[in-house]
Design an enzyme around this catalytic site. Structure first.
Site, PDB file in Angstrom:
ATOM      1  N   SER A 142     116.323  26.836  48.663  1.00  0.00           N
ATOM      2  CA  SER A 142     117.577  26.648  49.408  1.00  0.00           C
ATOM      3  C   SER A 142     117.360  27.236  50.796  1.00  0.00           C
ATOM      4  O   SER A 142     116.438  28.036  51.003  1.00  0.00           O
ATOM      5  CB  SER A 142     118.691  27.429  48.705  1.00  0.00           C
ATOM      6  OG  SER A 142     119.852  27.494  49.513  1.00  0.00           O
ATOM      7  N   TYR A 155     122.206  34.880  44.113  1.00  0.00           N
ATOM      8  CA  TYR A 155     121.741  33.531  44.471  1.00  0.00           C
ATOM      9  C   TYR A 155     120.678  33.628  45.570  1.00  0.00           C
ATOM     10  O   TYR A 155     119.599  33.032  45.468  1.00  0.00           O
ATOM     11  CB  TYR A 155     122.930  32.670  44.924  1.00  0.00           C
ATOM     12  CG  TYR A 155     122.580  31.229  45.195  1.00  0.00           C
ATOM     13  CD1 TYR A 155     122.448  30.316  44.152  1.00  0.00           C
ATOM     14  CD2 TYR A 155     122.355  30.763  46.493  1.00  0.00           C
ATOM     15  CE1 TYR A 155     122.117  28.982  44.383  1.00  0.00           C
ATOM     16  CE2 TYR A 155     122.021  29.438  46.734  1.00  0.00           C
ATOM     17  CZ  TYR A 155     121.911  28.548  45.682  1.00  0.00           C
ATOM     18  OH  TYR A 155     121.570  27.229  45.926  1.00  0.00           O
TER      19      TYR A 155
HETATM   20  P1  NDP Z   1     124.632  20.519  40.412  1.00  0.00           P
HETATM   21  O1  NDP Z   1     125.526  21.557  39.855  1.00  0.00           O
HETATM   22  O2  NDP Z   1     125.199  19.221  40.864  1.00  0.00           O
HETATM   23  O3  NDP Z   1     123.458  20.192  39.374  1.00  0.00           O
HETATM   24  C1  NDP Z   1     122.754  21.194  38.696  1.00  0.00           C
HETATM   25  C2  NDP Z   1     122.350  20.684  37.323  1.00  0.00           C
HETATM   26  O4  NDP Z   1     121.563  21.723  36.694  1.00  0.00           O
HETATM   27  C3  NDP Z   1     123.563  20.430  36.408  1.00  0.00           C
HETATM   28  O5  NDP Z   1     123.394  19.234  35.671  1.00  0.00           O
HETATM   29  C4  NDP Z   1     123.552  21.638  35.492  1.00  0.00           C
HETATM   30  O6  NDP Z   1     124.112  21.402  34.214  1.00  0.00           O
HETATM   31  C5  NDP Z   1     122.059  21.906  35.376  1.00  0.00           C
HETATM   32  N1  NDP Z   1     121.789  23.263  34.911  1.00  0.00           N
HETATM   33  C6  NDP Z   1     122.433  24.407  35.213  1.00  0.00           C
HETATM   34  N2  NDP Z   1     121.900  25.437  34.561  1.00  0.00           N
HETATM   35  C7  NDP Z   1     120.887  24.937  33.820  1.00  0.00           C
HETATM   36  C8  NDP Z   1     119.959  25.506  32.907  1.00  0.00           C
HETATM   37  N3  NDP Z   1     119.970  26.813  32.606  1.00  0.00           N
HETATM   38  N4  NDP Z   1     119.055  24.701  32.301  1.00  0.00           N
HETATM   39  C9  NDP Z   1     119.031  23.372  32.575  1.00  0.00           C
HETATM   40  N5  NDP Z   1     119.888  22.770  33.403  1.00  0.00           N
HETATM   41  C10 NDP Z   1     120.799  23.547  34.026  1.00  0.00           C
HETATM   42  O7  NDP Z   1     123.867  21.231  41.595  1.00  0.00           O
HETATM   43  P2  NDP Z   1     122.991  20.679  42.831  1.00  0.00           P
HETATM   44  O8  NDP Z   1     122.450  19.352  42.558  1.00  0.00           O
HETATM   45  O9  NDP Z   1     123.767  20.940  44.050  1.00  0.00           O
HETATM   46  O10 NDP Z   1     121.835  21.774  42.808  1.00  0.00           O
HETATM   47  C11 NDP Z   1     120.533  21.518  42.318  1.00  0.00           C
HETATM   48  C12 NDP Z   1     119.626  22.593  42.871  1.00  0.00           C
HETATM   49  O11 NDP Z   1     119.671  22.540  44.302  1.00  0.00           O
HETATM   50  C13 NDP Z   1     120.010  24.021  42.494  1.00  0.00           C
HETATM   51  O12 NDP Z   1     118.858  24.761  42.215  1.00  0.00           O
HETATM   52  C14 NDP Z   1     120.687  24.529  43.745  1.00  0.00           C
HETATM   53  O13 NDP Z   1     120.615  25.930  43.844  1.00  0.00           O
HETATM   54  C15 NDP Z   1     119.881  23.836  44.810  1.00  0.00           C
HETATM   55  N6  NDP Z   1     120.560  23.761  46.095  1.00  0.00           N
HETATM   56  C16 NDP Z   1     121.752  23.086  46.216  1.00  0.00           C
HETATM   57  C17 NDP Z   1     122.391  23.050  47.444  1.00  0.00           C
HETATM   58  C18 NDP Z   1     123.678  22.334  47.654  1.00  0.00           C
HETATM   59  O14 NDP Z   1     124.269  22.495  48.737  1.00  0.00           O
HETATM   60  N7  NDP Z   1     124.161  21.539  46.717  1.00  0.00           N
HETATM   61  C19 NDP Z   1     121.814  23.732  48.621  1.00  0.00           C
HETATM   62  C20 NDP Z   1     120.563  24.385  48.379  1.00  0.00           C
HETATM   63  C21 NDP Z   1     119.964  24.390  47.155  1.00  0.00           C
HETATM   64  P3  NDP Z   1     125.684  21.774  33.971  1.00  0.00           P
HETATM   65  O15 NDP Z   1     126.438  20.914  34.943  1.00  0.00           O
HETATM   66  O16 NDP Z   1     125.889  21.433  32.532  1.00  0.00           O
HETATM   67  O17 NDP Z   1     125.785  23.232  34.283  1.00  0.00           O
END
Ligand code: NDP
Length: 251
Positions: A142, A155
């Site tokens: 990130s 985070y």
């Molecule tokens: P979302 O919440 O849309 O998607 C994350 C997905 O990961 C969800 O399907 C969630 O499932 C799943 N998940 C959460 N915990 C676990 C786990 N322990 N094991 C397996 N799956 C898991 O988030 P984003 O797409 O926005 O984020 C994806 C990545 O990008 C993250 O690492 C985030 O930190 C990073 N990121 C995002 C930014 C943003 O602005 N969106 C900016 C910078 C980085 P469930 O919904 O069931 O919890």
């Protein structure tokens, strides 16, 4: 465009939402076999990857659980014969609070998912890629892995840690044919940001104003960077943390 991804097996953790969802579909369009791993059991990504022409399997997995990650990698290999690439993307934002008020429970949850989860996935992925003599991994960090943000210390610490893991593994396996890079997204319009902003128009506007480019990023814009980093098009790139952030860290 990315001929090298065709017929390759690619794991996407957190593949059922946001950035992971967009990446899984793009990989399907590129002709890859896509392993979607997630806590969420939604069928939508799987169906869209199939529609795009890619082969796919969904495997339920909590990336912070050693046994489940081991099962994920074993099942991926049993299904498609090998694992070529991985996008370690699953992550959570955790709760917002200044450092002295944040809880151990929140610390453990965020660090276990975002940092330990990436480490565990890399362990099993690399073990297999070493046998293959080739591979590429992209970890989702990130802009919070590059600069500090008030009120989300676990985070920020987890995402700085992901870059440390990425650089270390890149050095360890550079001569074994395995490249390891990270993407550092800016503010991307996903469910995570909807939760973070409470979908409040005013807060969303503030987030947009934080981006020099004047808007939030799209999941597809991160997917495009991930495909490039996984593909042979980036064959001389390893140990890099690529900001895809509308200029956020250029400020
Ligand atoms: P979302 O919440 O849309 O998607 C994350 C997905 O990961 C969800 O399907 C969630 O499932 C799943 N998940 C959460 N915990 C676990 C786990 N322990 N094991 C397996 N799956 C898991 O988030 P984003 O797409 O926005 O984020 C994806 C990545 O990008 C993250 O690492 C985030 O930190 C990073 N990121 C995002 C930014 C943003 O602005 N969106 C900016 C910078 C980085 P469930 O919904 O069931 O919890």
């Amino acid at each position: 465009m990315y001929e090298s991804l065709k017929n390759k097996t690619v794991l996407v953790t957190g593949g059922n939402s946001g950035i992971g969802h967009a990446t899984a579909i793009s990989l399907g369009k590129a002709g890859a076999n896509v392993v979607i791993a997630d806590l969420s059991e939604s069928k939508e990504t799987e169906e869209l990857v199939k529609k795009s022409g890619g082969k796919t399997i969904f495997i339920s997995c909590d990336v912070s659980n050693d046994q489940q990650v081991m099962n994920l990698i074993n099942k991926s290999i049993a299904t498609f014969g090998k694992l070529d690439y991985a996008f370690n993307n699953a992550g959570i934002e955790g709760l917002s609070a200044p450092t002295h008020e944040s809880t151990q429970n929140n610390w453990d949850k965020v660090i276990n998912t975002n940092l330990k989860g990436v480490w565990l996935c890399m362990q099993y992925e690399i073990e297999h890629m070493l046998k293959n003599g080739k591979g590429a991994i992209v970890n989702n960090s990130s802009v919070a892995g590059l600069v500090g943000f008030a009120n989300i210390a676990p985070y920020v610490a987890s995402k700085h840690g992901v870059i440390g893991l990425t650089k270390t593994a890149a050095l360890e396996y550079a001569q074994e044919g395995i490249r390891v890079n990270a993407v550092c997204p800016g503010v991307i319009k996903t469910a995570m940001i909807d939760r973070f902003t409470g979908n409040d128009e005013k807060v969303l506007k503030e987030f947009e104003n934080m981006e020099p480019i004047g808007r939030l990023g799209l999941p597809q814009e991160i997917a495009d960077a991930v495909l490039w980093l996984l593909s042979d098009q980036s064959s001389f790139v390893t140990g890099h943390a690529l900001a895809v952030d509308g200029g956020f860290v250029a400020k």
